[in-house]
Design a protein around this motif. Structure first.
Motif, mmCIF file in Angstrom:
data_model
loop_
_atom_site.group_PDB
_atom_site.id
_atom_site.type_symbol
_atom_site.label_atom_id
_atom_site.label_comp_id
_atom_site.label_asym_id
_atom_site.label_seq_id
_atom_site.Cartn_x
_atom_site.Cartn_y
_atom_site.Cartn_z
ATOM 1 N N PHE A 176 0.914 -1.249 0.112
ATOM 2 C CA PHE A 176 0.050 0.092 -0.096
ATOM 3 C C PHE A 176 0.846 1.262 -0.094
ATOM 4 O O PHE A 176 0.752 2.102 -0.653
ATOM 5 N N TRP A 177 1.871 1.346 0.798
ATOM 6 C CA TRP A 177 2.718 2.389 0.895
ATOM 7 C C TRP A 177 3.655 2.500 -0.107
ATOM 8 O O TRP A 177 3.986 3.864 -0.693
ATOM 9 N N ARG A 178 3.851 1.563 -0.612
ATOM 10 C CA ARG A 178 4.658 1.594 -1.936
ATOM 11 C C ARG A 178 4.058 2.294 -3.139
ATOM 12 O O ARG A 178 4.447 3.202 -3.864
ATOM 13 N N ARG A 179 2.692 1.835 -3.423
ATOM 14 C CA ARG A 179 2.051 2.347 -4.415
ATOM 15 C C ARG A 179 1.567 3.915 -4.128
ATOM 16 O O ARG A 179 1.665 4.874 -5.013
ATOM 17 N N VAL A 180 1.439 4.378 -2.750
ATOM 18 C CA VAL A 180 1.184 5.642 -2.422
ATOM 19 C C VAL A 180 2.501 6.574 -2.833
ATOM 20 O O VAL A 180 2.255 7.546 -3.527
ATOM 21 N N ARG A 181 3.621 5.946 -2.620
ATOM 22 C CA ARG A 181 4.730 6.861 -2.992
ATOM 23 C C ARG A 181 4.975 7.035 -4.462
ATOM 24 O O ARG A 181 5.415 8.150 -5.041
ATOM 25 N N SER A 225 -9.003 -1.285 -15.284
ATOM 26 C CA SER A 225 -9.985 -2.100 -15.633
ATOM 27 C C SER A 225 -11.274 -1.834 -15.045
ATOM 28 O O SER A 225 -12.284 -1.808 -15.619
ATOM 29 N N VAL A 226 -11.267 -1.790 -13.728
ATOM 30 C CA VAL A 226 -12.262 -1.478 -13.039
ATOM 31 C C VAL A 226 -13.201 -0.548 -13.258
ATOM 32 O O VAL A 226 -14.545 -0.187 -13.602
ATOM 33 N N LEU A 227 -12.664 0.661 -13.229
ATOM 34 C CA LEU A 227 -13.249 2.123 -13.141
ATOM 35 C C LEU A 227 -13.826 2.204 -14.839
ATOM 36 O O LEU A 227 -14.845 2.548 -15.055
ATOM 37 N N VAL A 228 -12.974 2.030 -15.711
ATOM 38 C CA VAL A 228 -13.099 2.197 -17.270
ATOM 39 C C VAL A 228 -14.459 1.258 -17.496
ATOM 40 O O VAL A 228 -15.112 1.357 -18.392
ATOM 41 N N GLY A 229 -14.278 -0.008 -16.995
ATOM 42 C CA GLY A 229 -15.024 -1.028 -17.288
ATOM 43 C C GLY A 229 -16.696 -0.622 -16.611
ATOM 44 O O GLY A 229 -17.717 -0.830 -17.660
ATOM 45 N N CYS A 276 -7.768 -8.754 -6.907
ATOM 46 C CA CYS A 276 -7.578 -7.574 -5.829
ATOM 47 C C CYS A 276 -6.712 -6.307 -5.998
ATOM 48 O O CYS A 276 -7.098 -5.233 -5.618
ATOM 49 N N ARG A 277 -5.611 -6.441 -6.851
ATOM 50 C CA ARG A 277 -4.958 -5.524 -7.297
ATOM 51 C C ARG A 277 -5.887 -4.421 -8.332
ATOM 52 O O ARG A 277 -5.613 -3.038 -8.063
ATOM 53 N N ALA A 321 -7.040 -0.602 -6.883
ATOM 54 C CA ALA A 321 -6.075 0.535 -7.523
ATOM 55 C C ALA A 321 -6.698 1.967 -7.402
ATOM 56 O O ALA A 321 -6.181 3.022 -6.927
ATOM 57 N N LEU A 322 -7.949 2.033 -7.467
ATOM 58 C CA LEU A 322 -8.652 3.518 -7.313
ATOM 59 C C LEU A 322 -8.630 3.773 -5.970
ATOM 60 O O LEU A 322 -8.327 4.991 -5.693
#
Length: 448
Positions: free
Chosen positions: A295-300, A321-325, A381-382, A386-387
């Motif tokens: 989580f913190w890695r993605r935040v960075r 994929s989730v939002l655009v879908g 899960c990824r 993401a959002l």
């Protein structure tokens, strides 16, 4: 009318996104399915350009011995290996000594001590070996990366391919797409593996194939020191009227956390050179990464990238994929009455199929049967995380890297910030992820 216009925009965006994804997918299939031996590998030493491999080290990374050994067995006749450590008591030195003892015929040495030129510890660590390297061609490889024996030869081929072509832009940088592998499989490691080896790799390859602008992750980068010495990090074309007191060379990038992305952008914009990717991957050993560390890695990554490529960061959720879908599913329901669930099932299956095939292209084999279920579960899960992670990250400017806190400024530079240790979700002191110098990675995505 407004709703119809929004629907039309969504369809155009969705089609464009699939076109970009297919470019990455097909390029991965074509480029990484065959890794021919470079003719330079069997040439005499005086007939090839020399290469200095620089490996910055700090602490004991996952599979460190195996990672470092891969640069000692390169199929290339003329190179040296320089291990850079800033602390004479660093535990990595013992591993380095073991690697050098196993390969006594390789021209290798250790450079201990750093030179502080900015907030970036990786740049500080590299300053001395950067200046003292024997050869003009430098290959900087992160400590948690393994490379195939023929990687150097193929990278030099790519770097020098346009040198004799008068009308072609010279290649200033060769880099490799990261390919993660998790020796241990906690949730964070699984998510990181699923992310780097599928959607991230697909988009990274596509953006570099289209070559609209610089897009570099610094897990493994090869360039010429003579080119780097002309750079200032301003991303403005080099001129004779440049400020003579301005820092140049590698030292100019010590003020950035994402020095890899900035070096790539500077080579592109200041010198007008281009990048290339050979058919090799930078095999990234993840190790034991917790869900919190992921989580913190993605935040960075998001917070650093936000100040470097704001527009790309803002539209990032609309490439997931989730939002655009969901948005395109709504538009089809609104316009044609098409069931949203039916579209989402088809959309997700197609997206997953492409991502799994990208993995197979880079790895040379499909996802192993022993981890296939957990890999697909981590992929889902990824995508779902993401959002929420993006929303949390985009509204902040502070990041933690290698046990220190930084504030990323609007000009992409960084400053140290003194903060008490943050507490984890479970009340314990937060542990910084163990990957050495990972601020160099997508700081595009680190911007990575």
């Amino acid at each position: 009318m407004i709703a119809e216009i929004i629907c039309a925009v969504l369809w155009i965006w969705y089609a464009a996104l699939w076109c970009i994804g297919i470019v990455g997918w097909r390029t991965a299939r074509k480029q990484y399915s065959n890794r021919p031996r470079s003719p330079l590998s069997s040439s005499p030493p005086d007939a090839v350009p020399g290469v200095s491999i620089l490996r910055p080290l700090k602490g004991l990374d996952t599979n460190l011995f195996e990672n470092l050994e891969t640069c000692m067995v390169q199929e290339y006749p003329k190179y040296e290996v320089v291990f850079a450590v800033d602390d004479p008591n660093d535990q990595a030195l013992r591993v380095v000594q073991e690697v050098m003892a196993k390969h006594p015929l390789v021209d290798a040495r250790v450079d201990i001590g750093d030179e502080v030129v900015g907030v970036n510890p990786k740049v500080n660590n590299l300053m001395r070996p950067y200046r003292e390297a024997k050869y003009d061609i430098l290959w900087v490889i992160d400590s948690n990366v393994q490379v195939a024996p023929g990687t150097m030869g193929r990278a030099v081929d790519a770097l020098c391919q346009n040198d004799a072509k008068p009308n072609a832009k010279r290649i200033g940088l060769v880099h490799h797409v990261p390919f993660a592998w998790a020796s241990e499989r906690p949730w964070g490691s699984q998510l990181e593996e699923a992310f780097l080896n599928t959607n991230h790799a697909k988009m990274y390859i596509a953006l570099n194939m289209m070559a609209i602008d610089s897009c570099v992750i610094g897990k493994s980068c090869m360039y010429r020191r003579s080119d780097i010495e002309q750079l200032t990090g301003t991303l403005k074309p080099a001129t004779k009227l440049a400020d003579p007191h301005m820092k140049k060379g590698l030292a100019a990038f010590g003020r950035f956390l994402a020095e890899d992305n900035m070096i790539g952008a500077a080579i592109w914009h200041e010198l007008g050179l281009r990048h290339d990717m050979s058919c090799d991957v930078a095999k990234n050993a993840i190790g034991n990464m917790s869900l919190e560390a992921y989580f913190w890695r993605r935040v960075r990554w998001v917070r650093v990238r936000k100040h470097m490529v704001l527009s790309a960061t803002i539209i990032e959720p609309f490439t997931e994929s989730v939002l655009v879908g969901a948005l395109v599913g709504w538009s089809l329901k609104f316009t044609f009455g098409f069931p949203i669930i039916a579209f989402l099932v088809c959309h997700t299956v197609a997206w997953l199929y492409v991502d799994l095939d990208v993995y197979a292209a880079l790895a040379g084999h499909p996802v192993p049967a022993s981890i296939r279920f957990t890999f697909i579960r981590a992929w889902f899960c990824r995508e779902l995380l993401a959002l929420p992670i993006w929303f949390y990250a985009v509204f902040g400017n502070e990041v933690s890297w290698r046990g220190r806190s930084y504030r990323v400024l609007s000009n992409s530079e960084a400053r140290h910030v003194e903060r008490p240790s943050k507490r984890s979700w479970w009340g314990q002191q937060r542990r910084v992820d163990s990957n050495a110098y990972q601020g160099s990675e997508p700081l595009m995505d680190d911007v990575s």
